[in-house]
Scaffold this motif. Structure first.
Motif, PDB file in Angstrom:
ATOM      1  N   THR A  72       0.837  -1.201   0.000  1.00 35.73           N
ATOM      2  CA  THR A  72       0.000   0.000   0.000  1.00 35.73           C
ATOM      3  C   THR A  72       0.874   1.253   0.000  1.00 35.73           C
ATOM      4  N   PHE A  73       0.618   2.141  -0.958  1.00 34.02           N
ATOM      5  CA  PHE A  73       1.312   3.428  -1.024  1.00 34.02           C
ATOM      6  C   PHE A  73       0.356   4.504  -0.533  1.00 34.02           C
ATOM      7  N   HIS A  74       0.607   5.013   0.677  1.00 27.84           N
ATOM      8  CA  HIS A  74      -0.195   6.083   1.252  1.00 27.84           C
ATOM      9  C   HIS A  74       0.373   7.408   0.730  1.00 27.84           C
ATOM     10  N   TRP A  75      -0.308   7.957  -0.245  1.00 29.69           N
ATOM     11  CA  TRP A  75       0.157   9.173  -0.922  1.00 29.69           C
ATOM     12  C   TRP A  75      -0.514  10.382  -0.282  1.00 29.69           C
ATOM     13  N   HIS A  76       0.205  11.030   0.621  1.00 27.26           N
ATOM     14  CA  HIS A  76      -0.298  12.217   1.327  1.00 27.26           C
ATOM     15  C   HIS A  76      -0.043  13.413   0.407  1.00 27.26           C
ATOM     16  N   ILE A  77      -1.056  13.759  -0.381  1.00 26.34           N
ATOM     17  CA  ILE A  77      -0.807  14.647  -1.526  1.00 26.34           C
ATOM     18  C   ILE A  77      -1.137  16.116  -1.271  1.00 26.34           C
ATOM     19  N   THR A  78      -1.966  16.426  -0.260  1.00 22.87           N
ATOM     20  CA  THR A  78      -2.261  17.833   0.051  1.00 22.87           C
ATOM     21  C   THR A  78      -2.174  18.062   1.554  1.00 22.87           C
ATOM     22  N   ASP A  79      -1.860  19.297   1.926  1.00 23.52           N
ATOM     23  CA  ASP A  79      -1.800  19.684   3.331  1.00 23.52           C
ATOM     24  C   ASP A  79      -1.838  21.213   3.404  1.00 23.52           C
ATOM     25  N   SER A  80      -1.651  21.761   4.595  1.00 27.86           N
ATOM     26  CA  SER A  80      -1.709  23.215   4.767  1.00 27.86           C
ATOM     27  C   SER A  80      -0.640  23.937   3.960  1.00 27.86           C
ATOM     28  N   GLN A  81       0.501  23.278   3.760  1.00 24.99           N
ATOM     29  CA  GLN A  81       1.636  23.964   3.143  1.00 24.99           C
ATOM     30  C   GLN A  81       1.491  24.134   1.630  1.00 24.99           C
ATOM     31  N   SER A  82       0.903  23.144   0.949  1.00 20.65           N
ATOM     32  CA  SER A  82       0.719  23.277  -0.504  1.00 20.65           C
ATOM     33  C   SER A  82      -0.399  22.375  -0.974  1.00 20.65           C
ATOM     34  N   PHE A  83      -0.937  22.702  -2.143  1.00 17.21           N
ATOM     35  CA  PHE A  83      -1.993  21.911  -2.779  1.00 17.21           C
ATOM     36  C   PHE A  83      -1.527  21.633  -4.211  1.00 17.21           C
TER      37      PHE A  83
END
Length: 307
Positions: free
Chosen positions: A213-224
């Motif tokens: 499983t590749f958990h791709w954390h793609i957005t957050d507060s720092q950038s979209f």
């Protein structure tokens, strides 16, 4: 000294678990039996795919395994890289082929389709047998995904030195199945952007140790950095730069690339917290947008979460 002692104890444990000569196996198979007979890979070694209507990604996986065997040239982690093994290899039998087959009655489906089935329903087990007399090795599984896992293990069994690809531990009998149905790796590409080439290299490395499983954390507060067709401004205003974005085709490519390597992609679009960056496009949608001091309003800077 304490750390050195800890590492020494760990090395001793690993040495006790794995027989000499196959310490490159990872993860450790469920059941492993080895001998002490040297065996080489024949120069004309080939994979025989005895799977009716073999899917394209299985054929590609076999070609990949063959490429790794021919080009990796993995040496033993000993002084001389295996120079002392040349005497033992004189007169050794040569393995000419590995036959891949599914168990009787097994459904033939692609690796990609098997890789994204619900957790607990994926069949990743396999049986790998390598005789010591040079007769064909066999790899049997209940699914093409299981065959792919077995191919990975097969590639870890061999060393290279002086033009010979070899093992010192035949015969080898492996019966393997995952200890855990979920084996994940997380990567945050919102705080630190990684180009697609880096992601594919990461997926390759994950496949070598059977992470599924590749958990791709793609957005957050720092950038979209994720391009969304209906809301293109989210990435235009929210990515670190125009060069640091993931298009829809990029995401589709990574999902397909991962699936062919036995990996499901879990894409995380972090909401409703950790969404301050959305305020650069839609300030009315975000509460406490970039409020200060940030610690009063959020657990990380910049402050802001969806209303």
């Amino acid at each position: 000294m304490a750390l050195r002692g800890t590492f020494g104890a760990l090395a001793l444990v690993v040495a006790c678990i794995l027989p000499t000569g196959v310490v490159s196996l990872w993860p450790i198979p469920t059941a492993l039996e080895t001998g002490t007979t040297p065996l080489t890979l024949a120069p004309y070694f080939n994979f025989e795919v005895a799977v009716p209507g073999a899917p394209a990604d299985l054929i590609e996986a076999v070609a990949q395994a063959k490429y790794y065997l021919e080009t990796d040239k993995l040496g033993r982690l000993v002084v001389g890289r295996g120079s002392n093994d040349t005497l033992a290899l004189k007169g050794a039998k040569s393995l000419s082929s590995l036959k891949l087959a599914l168990t009787e009655g097994a459904k033939v489906d692609s690796i990609s389709a098997e890789s994204v089935k619900p957790l607990g329903t994926r069949s990743e087990e396999y049986i790998l047998t390598i005789p010591e007399d040079g007769s064909p090795a066999t790899l049997t599984a209940n699914s093409t995904l299981g065959l792919y896992r077995g191919l990975t293990t097969f590639g870890q069994l061999w060393y290279y030195y002086g033009g010979e690809t070899y093992t010192l531990t035949s015969p080898i009998d492996i019966t393997d199945a995952p200890a855990y149905p979920f084996r994940g790796f997380a990567l945050d590409t919102s705080r630190n952007f990684f180009p697609i080439t880096d992601l594919t290299r990461t997926l390759d490395a994950m496949s070598w140790v059977k992470i599924n499983t590749f958990h791709w954390h793609i957005t957050d507060s720092q950038s979209f950095p994720l391009m969304v067709a209906q809301y293109p401004e989210l990435a235009i205003n929210g990515a670190y730069s125009a060069e640091e974005m993931y298009s829809e085709s990029d995401v589709q490519y990574i999902v397909a690339y991962a699936a062919a390597r036995g990996i499901d992609v879990l894409l995380e679009i972090d909401t409703p917290g950790h969404t301050a960056i959305i305020g650069t496009t839609y300030p009315d949608y975000v509460a406490c947008f970039d409020a200060s001091p940030w610690a009063t309003y959020a657990n990380e800077p910049p402050a802001g979460q969806l209303r």
